[in-house]
Motif scaffolding. Structure first.
Motif, short mmCIF file in Angstrom:
data_model
loop_
_atom_site.label_atom_id
_atom_site.label_comp_id
_atom_site.label_asym_id
_atom_site.label_seq_id
_atom_site.Cartn_x
_atom_site.Cartn_y
_atom_site.Cartn_z
N CYS A 135 8.45 -4.30 0.32
CA CYS A 135 8.51 -3.91 2.07
C CYS A 135 10.13 -3.17 2.04
N ARG A 136 10.19 -1.79 2.61
CA ARG A 136 11.92 -1.59 3.66
C ARG A 136 11.70 -2.19 4.58
N GLU A 137 10.73 -1.95 5.50
CA GLU A 137 10.97 -1.61 7.24
C GLU A 137 9.89 -2.58 7.62
N PRO A 138 10.78 -3.95 6.99
CA PRO A 138 10.47 -5.64 8.41
C PRO A 138 10.22 -5.08 9.62
N GLU A 139 11.63 -3.99 9.78
CA GLU A 139 11.92 -4.62 11.32
C GLU A 139 10.28 -3.74 11.84
N THR A 140 9.70 -3.18 11.42
CA THR A 140 8.33 -2.73 12.10
C THR A 140 7.39 -3.95 11.32
N CYS A 141 6.99 -3.29 9.52
CA CYS A 141 6.35 -4.44 9.70
C CYS A 141 5.71 -6.14 10.22
N SER A 184 0.88 -1.25 -0.13
CA SER A 184 -0.28 -0.35 0.00
C SER A 184 0.71 1.02 0.39
N ARG A 185 1.71 1.10 0.35
CA ARG A 185 2.72 2.22 1.04
C ARG A 185 3.84 3.13 0.06
N GLY A 216 2.13 -6.00 11.63
CA GLY A 216 1.58 -6.75 10.27
C GLY A 216 1.69 -6.48 9.00
N ALA A 217 1.99 -5.53 8.63
CA ALA A 217 1.84 -5.23 7.21
C ALA A 217 0.92 -4.32 7.42
N CYS A 218 0.83 -3.98 5.76
CA CYS A 218 -0.14 -2.99 5.04
C CYS A 218 -1.25 -4.49 4.49
N SER A 219 -2.29 -3.19 3.98
CA SER A 219 -3.49 -4.51 3.12
C SER A 219 -4.01 -4.36 2.06
N HIS A 220 -3.30 -4.36 1.36
CA HIS A 220 -2.81 -4.98 0.28
C HIS A 220 -1.60 -4.97 -0.83
N PHE A 221 -1.19 -6.26 -1.96
CA PHE A 221 -0.48 -5.68 -2.37
C PHE A 221 -0.60 -5.47 -3.27
N VAL A 222 0.50 -5.51 -4.45
CA VAL A 222 0.67 -5.60 -6.05
C VAL A 222 1.93 -5.97 -6.36
N ARG A 232 -5.28 -0.29 5.48
CA ARG A 232 -3.81 0.34 6.16
C ARG A 232 -2.24 0.51 5.25
N GLU A 233 -1.26 1.45 5.74
CA GLU A 233 -0.34 2.06 4.59
C GLU A 233 0.63 1.68 5.88
N GLY A 234 1.47 1.04 5.62
CA GLY A 234 2.65 0.68 5.91
C GLY A 234 3.58 1.81 6.03
#
Length: 258
Positions: free
Chosen positions: A80-86, A73-74, A108-114, A102-104
């Motif tokens: 993902c560049r911030e797995p320590e959070t996501c 989503s971000r 738990g990570a974002c709510s959609h992926f592309v 949700r936008e990281g």
């Protein structure tokens, strides 16, 4: 560093960053391996490969999708560049309090992926409570045609489906579809579906059922939308109708079954 070495290095870094989560995930390791190994598709064939991919994604969590390297989503154009959070466990909250989109970076990570890179053009949309997910995948044999699965159930609709949709009430997955060719206001238009007048598809994840809503000649659905009010699904022609609170139809949620 050669291109293959660069890919291998990037994959290794990503796996290391998501190691703690992948050790706990039910399908994460299999999903990452199936997606990353370029030889698998050649070995199993063009039909079994996407079928297995849909099966894995239909049981995946947002963190599994982040670990496999899809855009989110971000930023849809990079992993993902911030797995320590996501990669952290999501903060406990009721479905009513969960963000619909949700936008990281967010636990738990974002709510959609592309997927912006492969011909499959994957898109995965999670409900706010993460209990349900919709998977979109391009048909490589027919340009512009997408298959859609919700929790592994294919949406069998006699119409071309949009490449994305959205969740309503963590139960109903809604997406637009090509409208009727004989509608009096129908025109060929720019865009994926190619028509000015569109239809609506509503899938009920609770009952695993799908229904196609087609506008009648008096309904000008140029960008049809759905809202849930109490026990009613309200169907609107476009954003203006939503703003004016002027739905074309009100359908009891339980009667949305075929």
């Amino acid at each position: 560093m050669s291109p293959s070495q660069a890919v291998s290095h990037s994959r290794g870094v990503r796996d290391e960053q998501w190691r703690e989560w992948l050790r706990r995930s039910r399908v994460g390791v299999d999903l990452v391996a199936w997606w990353d190994d370029g030889d698998i598709r050649g070995r199993v064939g063009d039909t079994p490969y996407p079928e297995r991919l849909v099966d894995l994604l239909s049981r995946a969590t947002p963190r599994d999708c982040a670990a496999m390297g899809l855009g989110c989503s971000r930023r849809i154009d990079r992993p993902c560049r911030e797995p320590e959070t996501c990669g952290q466990d999501p903060i406990g909250m009721s479905a009513a309090g969960a963000a619909a989109d949700r936008e990281g970076p967010v636990p738990g990570a974002c709510s959609h992926f592309v997927d912006c890179w492969s011909p499959l053009a994957l898109r995965v949309e999670f409900s706010a409570d993460d209990r349900h997910r919709a998977v979109h995948m391009s048909n490589p044999n027919r340009w512009g045609e997408f298959g859609v699965w919700v929790d592994g159930v294919p949406l069998r609709v006699d119409a071309w489906l949009d490449q994305s949709g959205y969740w309503v009430g963590d139960r109903f997955y809604v997406l637009q579809a090509a409208g009727p060719e004989d509608h009096p206001d129908q025109q060929i238009a720019l865009g994926l579906l190619g028509y000015r007048i569109l239809s609506l598809v509503i899938h009920d994840a609770r009952h695993s059922t799908t229904r196609l809503f087609v506008p009648d000649p008096s309904e000008t659905w140029t960008n049809p939308l759905v809202r849930l009010e109490g026990d009613q699904l309200l169907l609107y022609a476009d954003e203006v109708a939503v703003s004016d609170d002027h739905p074309d139809r009100s359908v009891p949620a339980e009667s949305s079954l075929p």
